[in-house]
Design a protein around this motif. Structure first.
Motif, PDB file in Angstrom:
ATOM      1  N   VAL A  15       2.494  16.907   1.720  1.00  0.00           N
ATOM      2  CA  VAL A  15       1.998  15.823   2.578  1.00  0.00           C
ATOM      3  C   VAL A  15       3.120  14.848   2.922  1.00  0.00           C
ATOM      4  N   SER A  16       4.031  14.619   1.987  1.00  0.00           N
ATOM      5  CA  SER A  16       5.087  13.632   2.165  1.00  0.00           C
ATOM      6  C   SER A  16       6.329  14.165   2.858  1.00  0.00           C
ATOM      7  N   TRP A  17       6.447  15.468   2.995  1.00  0.00           N
ATOM      8  CA  TRP A  17       7.688  16.059   3.486  1.00  0.00           C
ATOM      9  C   TRP A  17       8.165  15.498   4.828  1.00  0.00           C
ATOM     10  N   PRO A  18       7.307  15.296   5.831  1.00  0.00           N
ATOM     11  CA  PRO A  18       7.810  14.755   7.103  1.00  0.00           C
ATOM     12  C   PRO A  18       8.488  13.386   6.944  1.00  0.00           C
ATOM     13  N   VAL A  19       7.999  12.571   6.040  1.00  0.00           N
ATOM     14  CA  VAL A  19       8.605  11.259   5.815  1.00  0.00           C
ATOM     15  C   VAL A  19       9.807  11.388   4.885  1.00  0.00           C
ATOM     16  N   LEU A  20       9.698  12.197   3.848  1.00  0.00           N
ATOM     17  CA  LEU A  20      10.785  12.358   2.882  1.00  0.00           C
ATOM     18  C   LEU A  20      12.066  12.857   3.520  1.00  0.00           C
ATOM     19  N   ARG A  21      11.962  13.750   4.454  1.00  0.00           N
ATOM     20  CA  ARG A  21      13.198  14.297   5.035  1.00  0.00           C
ATOM     21  C   ARG A  21      13.926  13.280   5.899  1.00  0.00           C
ATOM     22  N   ARG A  22      13.235  12.202   6.307  1.00  0.00           N
ATOM     23  CA  ARG A  22      13.900  11.135   7.061  1.00  0.00           C
ATOM     24  C   ARG A  22      14.512  10.077   6.151  1.00  0.00           C
ATOM     25  N   LEU A  23      14.091  10.025   4.882  1.00  0.00           N
ATOM     26  CA  LEU A  23      14.620   9.037   3.950  1.00  0.00           C
ATOM     27  C   LEU A  23      15.952   9.503   3.380  1.00  0.00           C
ATOM     28  N   ARG A  24      16.769   8.537   2.954  1.00  0.00           N
ATOM     29  CA  ARG A  24      18.019   8.885   2.294  1.00  0.00           C
ATOM     30  C   ARG A  24      17.698   9.422   0.907  1.00  0.00           C
ATOM     31  N   VAL A  74       7.495   6.783   0.251  1.00  0.00           N
ATOM     32  CA  VAL A  74       6.780   7.380   1.384  1.00  0.00           C
ATOM     33  C   VAL A  74       5.696   6.426   1.873  1.00  0.00           C
ATOM     34  N   LEU A  75       4.911   5.876   0.957  1.00  0.00           N
ATOM     35  CA  LEU A  75       3.878   4.914   1.345  1.00  0.00           C
ATOM     36  C   LEU A  75       4.492   3.669   1.976  1.00  0.00           C
ATOM     37  N   TRP A  76       5.573   3.183   1.415  1.00  0.00           N
ATOM     38  CA  TRP A  76       6.258   2.002   1.958  1.00  0.00           C
ATOM     39  C   TRP A  76       6.678   2.264   3.398  1.00  0.00           C
ATOM     40  N   THR A  77       7.224   3.438   3.637  1.00  0.00           N
ATOM     41  CA  THR A  77       7.679   3.787   4.977  1.00  0.00           C
ATOM     42  C   THR A  77       6.504   3.936   5.935  1.00  0.00           C
ATOM     43  N   VAL A  78       5.473   4.636   5.518  1.00  0.00           N
ATOM     44  CA  VAL A  78       4.327   4.890   6.393  1.00  0.00           C
ATOM     45  C   VAL A  78       3.571   3.601   6.689  1.00  0.00           C
ATOM     46  N   LEU A  79       3.337   2.787   5.686  1.00  0.00           N
ATOM     47  CA  LEU A  79       2.559   1.566   5.887  1.00  0.00           C
ATOM     48  C   LEU A  79       3.356   0.470   6.588  1.00  0.00           C
TER      49      LEU A  79
END
Length: 111
Positions: A17-26, A86-91
């Protein structure tokens, strides 16, 4: 079902579920957070187990311990250290992909 099976399922779903956001994070800060939380888990879980705050059913764990904490306990630390950024980024984003702060500043300059 043993704890490790449940942990693997939960971590796999979290990563999927988190992969789309995780791959954009450092990766460095996320990995650093995972390592730090795992060290804290090893220290404090060992202390809590030693004083008898909780006991693990030997039939539900693998029996592999890191210092004094069962291996299965580290899955919660990994889930928290991966899930929170991931939550920090999404929210922190609006529907249009901009940060909320930028959207609010843009809205206040129009008025």
């Amino acid at each position: 079902m043993t704890n490790i099976v449940l942990n693997v399922i939960v971590l796999a779903v979290l990563l999927a579920v988190s992969w789309p956001v995780l791959r954009r994070l450092r990766g460095g800060p996320v990995l650093g957070a995972v390592l730090l939380v795992c060290v804290l888990t090893a220290v404090f879980d060992t202390l809590m187990i030693d004083v008898g705050l909780y006991v693990f059913d030997p039939d539900k764990i693998l029996g592999v311990h890191v210092w004094g904490a069962p291996l299965e306990d580290f899955a919660y630390a990994v889930a928290a250290a991966v899930g929170m950024p991931v939550l920090w980024t999404v929210l922190g984003r609006t529907r249009w992909g901009r940060s909320r702060r930028a959207a609010e500043e843009e809205g206040s300059t129009r008025a």
